[in-house]
Design a protein around this motif. Structure first.
Motif, PDB file in Angstrom:
ATOM      1  N   MET A 196       1.191 -42.711  60.735  1.00 59.14           N
ATOM      2  CA  MET A 196       1.873 -43.380  61.845  1.00 59.14           C
ATOM      3  C   MET A 196       1.662 -42.669  63.175  1.00 59.14           C
ATOM      4  O   MET A 196       2.072 -43.173  64.220  1.00 59.14           O
ATOM      5  CB  MET A 196       3.375 -43.469  61.542  1.00 59.14           C
ATOM      6  N   GLY A 197       1.065 -41.498  63.143  1.00 62.24           N
ATOM      7  CA  GLY A 197       0.844 -40.749  64.370  1.00 62.24           C
ATOM      8  C   GLY A 197       2.057 -40.000  64.860  1.00 62.24           C
ATOM      9  O   GLY A 197       2.112 -39.590  66.026  1.00 62.24           O
ATOM     10  N   ILE A 198       3.033 -39.783  63.990  1.00 61.15           N
ATOM     11  CA  ILE A 198       4.270 -39.092  64.386  1.00 61.15           C
ATOM     12  C   ILE A 198       4.103 -37.585  64.309  1.00 61.15           C
ATOM     13  O   ILE A 198       4.542 -36.843  65.196  1.00 61.15           O
ATOM     14  CB  ILE A 198       5.449 -39.569  63.519  1.00 61.15           C
ATOM     15  N   VAL A 201      -6.208 -26.257  63.005  1.00 60.67           N
ATOM     16  CA  VAL A 201      -6.127 -27.637  63.482  1.00 60.67           C
ATOM     17  C   VAL A 201      -6.921 -27.738  64.780  1.00 60.67           C
ATOM     18  O   VAL A 201      -6.832 -26.848  65.632  1.00 60.67           O
ATOM     19  CB  VAL A 201      -4.664 -28.057  63.747  1.00 60.67           C
ATOM     20  N   VAL A 202      -7.701 -28.801  64.930  1.00 59.20           N
ATOM     21  CA  VAL A 202      -8.399 -29.086  66.182  1.00 59.20           C
ATOM     22  C   VAL A 202      -7.924 -30.433  66.713  1.00 59.20           C
ATOM     23  O   VAL A 202      -7.741 -31.379  65.939  1.00 59.20           O
ATOM     24  CB  VAL A 202      -9.928 -29.106  65.989  1.00 59.20           C
ATOM     25  N   ASP A 203      -7.712 -30.500  68.010  1.00 59.76           N
ATOM     26  CA  ASP A 203      -7.302 -31.743  68.674  1.00 59.76           C
ATOM     27  C   ASP A 203      -6.019 -32.325  68.088  1.00 59.76           C
ATOM     28  O   ASP A 203      -5.865 -33.531  67.946  1.00 59.76           O
ATOM     29  CB  ASP A 203      -8.416 -32.792  68.607  1.00 59.76           C
ATOM     30  N   ARG A 204      -5.084 -31.446  67.729  1.00 63.99           N
ATOM     31  CA  ARG A 204      -3.789 -31.849  67.165  1.00 63.99           C
ATOM     32  C   ARG A 204      -3.962 -32.700  65.896  1.00 63.99           C
ATOM     33  O   ARG A 204      -3.078 -33.453  65.517  1.00 63.99           O
ATOM     34  CB  ARG A 204      -2.947 -32.647  68.162  1.00 63.99           C
ATOM     35  N   ALA A 205      -5.130 -32.598  65.272  1.00 64.95           N
ATOM     36  CA  ALA A 205      -5.438 -33.344  64.043  1.00 64.95           C
ATOM     37  C   ALA A 205      -5.492 -34.845  64.263  1.00 64.95           C
ATOM     38  O   ALA A 205      -5.401 -35.624  63.307  1.00 64.95           O
ATOM     39  CB  ALA A 205      -4.451 -33.012  62.925  1.00 64.95           C
ATOM     40  N   ARG A 206      -5.656 -35.267  65.503  1.00 64.23           N
ATOM     41  CA  ARG A 206      -5.741 -36.703  65.781  1.00 64.23           C
ATOM     42  C   ARG A 206      -7.090 -37.257  65.330  1.00 64.23           C
ATOM     43  O   ARG A 206      -8.141 -36.663  65.581  1.00 64.23           O
ATOM     44  CB  ARG A 206      -5.547 -36.977  67.274  1.00 64.23           C
ATOM     45  N   GLY A 239      -9.988 -42.076  68.383  1.00 66.13           N
ATOM     46  CA  GLY A 239      -9.756 -43.496  68.600  1.00 66.13           C
ATOM     47  C   GLY A 239      -8.472 -44.022  68.011  1.00 66.13           C
ATOM     48  O   GLY A 239      -8.251 -45.236  67.983  1.00 66.13           O
ATOM     49  N   SER A 240      -7.592 -43.124  67.551  1.00 61.02           N
ATOM     50  CA  SER A 240      -6.359 -43.552  66.885  1.00 61.02           C
ATOM     51  C   SER A 240      -5.257 -42.538  67.146  1.00 61.02           C
ATOM     52  O   SER A 240      -5.520 -41.375  67.452  1.00 61.02           O
ATOM     53  CB  SER A 240      -6.594 -43.699  65.381  1.00 61.02           C
ATOM     54  N   ASP A 241      -4.010 -42.996  67.014  1.00 61.19           N
ATOM     55  CA  ASP A 241      -2.881 -42.068  67.084  1.00 61.19           C
ATOM     56  C   ASP A 241      -2.629 -41.390  65.735  1.00 61.19           C
ATOM     57  O   ASP A 241      -1.878 -40.416  65.663  1.00 61.19           O
ATOM     58  CB  ASP A 241      -1.610 -42.815  67.504  1.00 61.19           C
ATOM     59  N   ALA A 242      -3.245 -41.925  64.683  1.00 59.67           N
ATOM     60  CA  ALA A 242      -3.038 -41.375  63.343  1.00 59.67           C
ATOM     61  C   ALA A 242      -3.576 -39.958  63.254  1.00 59.67           C
ATOM     62  O   ALA A 242      -4.502 -39.566  63.974  1.00 59.67           O
ATOM     63  CB  ALA A 242      -3.710 -42.267  62.309  1.00 59.67           C
ATOM     64  N   ARG A 243      -2.993 -39.165  62.352  1.00 56.56           N
ATOM     65  CA  ARG A 243      -3.407 -37.785  62.137  1.00 56.56           C
ATOM     66  C   ARG A 243      -4.231 -37.665  60.859  1.00 56.56           C
ATOM     67  O   ARG A 243      -4.088 -38.463  59.927  1.00 56.56           O
ATOM     68  CB  ARG A 243      -2.194 -36.859  62.051  1.00 56.56           C
ATOM     69  N   GLU A 244      -5.074 -36.660  60.822  1.00 59.20           N
ATOM     70  CA  GLU A 244      -5.862 -36.371  59.627  1.00 59.20           C
ATOM     71  C   GLU A 244      -4.934 -35.995  58.466  1.00 59.20           C
ATOM     72  O   GLU A 244      -3.929 -35.309  58.664  1.00 59.20           O
ATOM     73  CB  GLU A 244      -6.817 -35.202  59.900  1.00 59.20           C
ATOM     74  N   SER A 245      -5.284 -36.445  57.282  1.00 63.96           N
ATOM     75  CA  SER A 245      -4.474 -36.075  56.120  1.00 63.96           C
ATOM     76  C   SER A 245      -4.701 -34.622  55.720  1.00 63.96           C
ATOM     77  O   SER A 245      -3.832 -33.991  55.117  1.00 63.96           O
ATOM     78  CB  SER A 245      -4.817 -36.995  54.933  1.00 63.96           C
ATOM     79  N   ASP A 246      -5.874 -34.055  56.061  1.00 58.79           N
ATOM     80  CA  ASP A 246      -6.186 -32.645  55.811  1.00 58.79           C
ATOM     81  C   ASP A 246      -6.739 -32.053  57.106  1.00 58.79           C
ATOM     82  O   ASP A 246      -7.956 -32.012  57.321  1.00 58.79           O
ATOM     83  CB  ASP A 246      -7.210 -32.518  54.679  1.00 58.79           C
ATOM     84  N   PRO A 247      -5.868 -31.595  58.002  1.00 58.84           N
ATOM     85  CA  PRO A 247      -6.315 -31.112  59.315  1.00 58.84           C
ATOM     86  C   PRO A 247      -7.312 -29.959  59.237  1.00 58.84           C
ATOM     87  O   PRO A 247      -8.251 -29.893  60.035  1.00 58.84           O
ATOM     88  CB  PRO A 247      -5.016 -30.670  59.985  1.00 58.84           C
ATOM     89  N   ALA A 248      -7.122 -29.039  58.292  1.00 61.46           N
ATOM     90  CA  ALA A 248      -8.017 -27.885  58.200  1.00 61.46           C
ATOM     91  C   ALA A 248      -9.422 -28.313  57.806  1.00 61.46           C
ATOM     92  O   ALA A 248     -10.412 -27.834  58.374  1.00 61.46           O
ATOM     93  CB  ALA A 248      -7.462 -26.877  57.207  1.00 61.46           C
ATOM     94  N   LEU A 249      -9.550 -29.204  56.828  1.00 61.33           N
ATOM     95  CA  LEU A 249     -10.859 -29.701  56.420  1.00 61.33           C
ATOM     96  C   LEU A 249     -11.538 -30.436  57.574  1.00 61.33           C
ATOM     97  O   LEU A 249     -12.742 -30.273  57.816  1.00 61.33           O
ATOM     98  CB  LEU A 249     -10.722 -30.618  55.210  1.00 61.33           C
ATOM     99  N   ALA A 250     -10.769 -31.236  58.300  1.00 61.71           N
ATOM    100  CA  ALA A 250     -11.332 -31.961  59.440  1.00 61.71           C
ATOM    101  C   ALA A 250     -11.819 -30.991  60.511  1.00 61.71           C
ATOM    102  O   ALA A 250     -12.898 -31.182  61.095  1.00 61.71           O
ATOM    103  CB  ALA A 250     -10.290 -32.917  60.013  1.00 61.71           C
TER     104      ALA A 250
END
Length: 457
Positions: free
Chosen positions: A187-189, A197-202, A205-216
């Protein structure tokens, strides 16, 4: 989010004044007055405060249970208390507690350093998360994985095959706090909490966050290395081995705290709470962050009866505190004996009608915000700017300049002006003749230049 009960803490800030820095005026300066009176402000009277709050606190929109506390920070006297010791859902007020916790633990000048280690015997390259919430793929200042990649290729020959790992061991435990909806990342909350984390895990093109920020984040780093001529295998999670060959440093913690409070940034607040916990126990988690928060407030002399903190942002309904706790924290960091580390809390709090999450609140009527500044151009003169339905500038002891219109507009980048100030929003107030230019230390800039007065905040 909507809380089942309302927690409100009102703090009378008394005479909290900061000197304005001089700005070079352009054109003919207007009349100049002596400095404003140094007479002390009138202390709040309990009966008057109660009378002023009776109507607002009885508004049906607040629900059937409202707690409120007013503290005079000049004397630490409680001048109003309505169910002030009853714990209530804190919501984003929790971020004030997080700010006090991480600032007291690390200090406002502290910077986070994300590193890369290299072990040539195993060709292992490891990016090590430091809990930096500001690590950004495109960074005008502060930390960047691109900077790390540039430093790596200075140490590792092009064409070298490397095994890329990522180390997030600074933070442990669950990535979502108790009481959080599992859909918050999508939901991007808020993102799952991670030390890398890079770029707040965003998701781009979306407000949604990565489910695995470290892997991303590690995958982004792998692409950057490949673009610079390295043959990358991975990334895979692992523990850092070898020696440090690259590092990138964040902005100061004070800047992070101010941003977190002004924008009510959930992702940043969770990482800062984990960092406070790591400073206390060695590893950051929701549990150690909560422990650090309670110890920090206790050290400030703040009453913590009924306090429950399970995250750093206030997203969880399990977070509760009393109005007395909240008001006491603000009073402790705003008073004359406030700790030296606490100033980013005051400068970071959003201003109604001007900044952050409150920029569209209290823009008219009796609730309009009032900002009083000590102006300084050719010499000192008092200027009072009131935002709302009755807007005026007190330009002399016997006259005031009435402003005809109030409009708002998003501004980025800053238009040309006598001052170079980084701002994202301006309020334009049309006014008659006169020239004044000044900058207040809290980031508010006032320029009176015919035919308009421009207030940047």
């Amino acid at each position: 989010r909507t809380a089942p009960v309302v927690l409100q803490a009102f703090v009378v800030l008394g005479a909290l004044a900061l000197p304005a820095s001089a700005a070079a005026p352009t054109g003919q300066a207007g009349p100049v007055l002596p400095p404003a009176s140094a007479e002390p402000a009138t202390a709040p009277v309990a009966s008057a405060v109660a009378a002023a709050l009776e109507g607002p606190l009885s508004d049906a929109a607040l629900g059937g249970s409202v707690g409120a506390v007013v503290i005079d920070v000049a004397t630490d006297a409680v001048v109003f208390d309505q169910e002030g010791t009853s714990p209530r859902s804190t919501a984003s007020n929790e971020k004030v507690f997080t700010a006090a916790s991480v600032l007291s633990a690390l200090g406002p000048d502290h910077r986070l350093v994300t590193t890369v280690t290299w072990d040539p015997t195993t060709s292992s390259l490891t990016i090590v998360g430091a809990g930096d919430p500001t690590l950004a793929s495109v960074a005008a200042e502060g930390s960047s994985p691109g900077e790390l990649a540039d430093e790596v290729v200075e140490q590792v020959d092009a064409g070298t095959s490397i095994a890329l790992r990522y180390d997030t061991s600074l933070f442990t435990g669950p990535a979502l706090a108790p009481g959080w909806d599992s859909a918050y990342p999508a939901m991007g909350i808020a993102a799952p909490v991670s030390a890398l984390v890079v770029d707040r895990a965003r998701i781009p093109g979306s407000d949604a966050r990565e489910s695995d920020p470290a892997l991303a984040a590690a995958s982004m780093f792998a692409r950057m290395l490949a673009e610079r001529g390295l043959d990358v295998d991975g990334p895979q999670p692992g523990t850092a081995i070898g020696s440090v060959i690259a590092d990138t440093e964040s902005v100061a913690l004070a800047t992070m705290v101010e941003t977190m409070l002004t924008e009510s940034d959930n992702d940043m607040s969770e990482q800062l709470a984990h960092l406070a916990g790591a400073a206390l126990t060695g590893t950051g988690s929701f549990e150690s962050g909560a422990q650090a928060t309670k110890e920090a407030l206790t050290a400030l002399g703040v009453p913590t009866t009924g306090l429950v903190s399970v995250d750093g942002s206030g997203l969880s309904y399990d977070d509760v505190a009393s109005p007395s706790t909240l008001a006491s924290v603000i009073a402790a960091v705003a008073g004359t004996s406030s700790p030296s580390w606490s100033w980013p809390i005051i400068t970071g709090l959003p201003i109604a009608g001007l900044t952050g999450t409150l920029n569209d609140r209290f823009l008219s009527g009796e609730a309009a915000a009032t900002v009083a500044l000590q102006a300084q151009s050719a010499a000192s003169l008092p200027i009072t700017v009131s935002f709302g339905s009755a807007v005026s500038i007190s330009a002399s002891a016997s006259a005031s300049i009435s402003l005809s219109t109030v409009t708002t507009a998003e501004v980025n980048p800053l238009p040309q002006s006598p001052l170079a100030v980084d701002v994202t929003r301006m309020v334009v107030l049309e006014a008659p003749d006169g020239i004044v230019a000044l900058e207040a230390p809290n980031g508010i800039v006032v320029i009176l230049d015919p035919p308009s007065l421009t207030v940047y905040a």
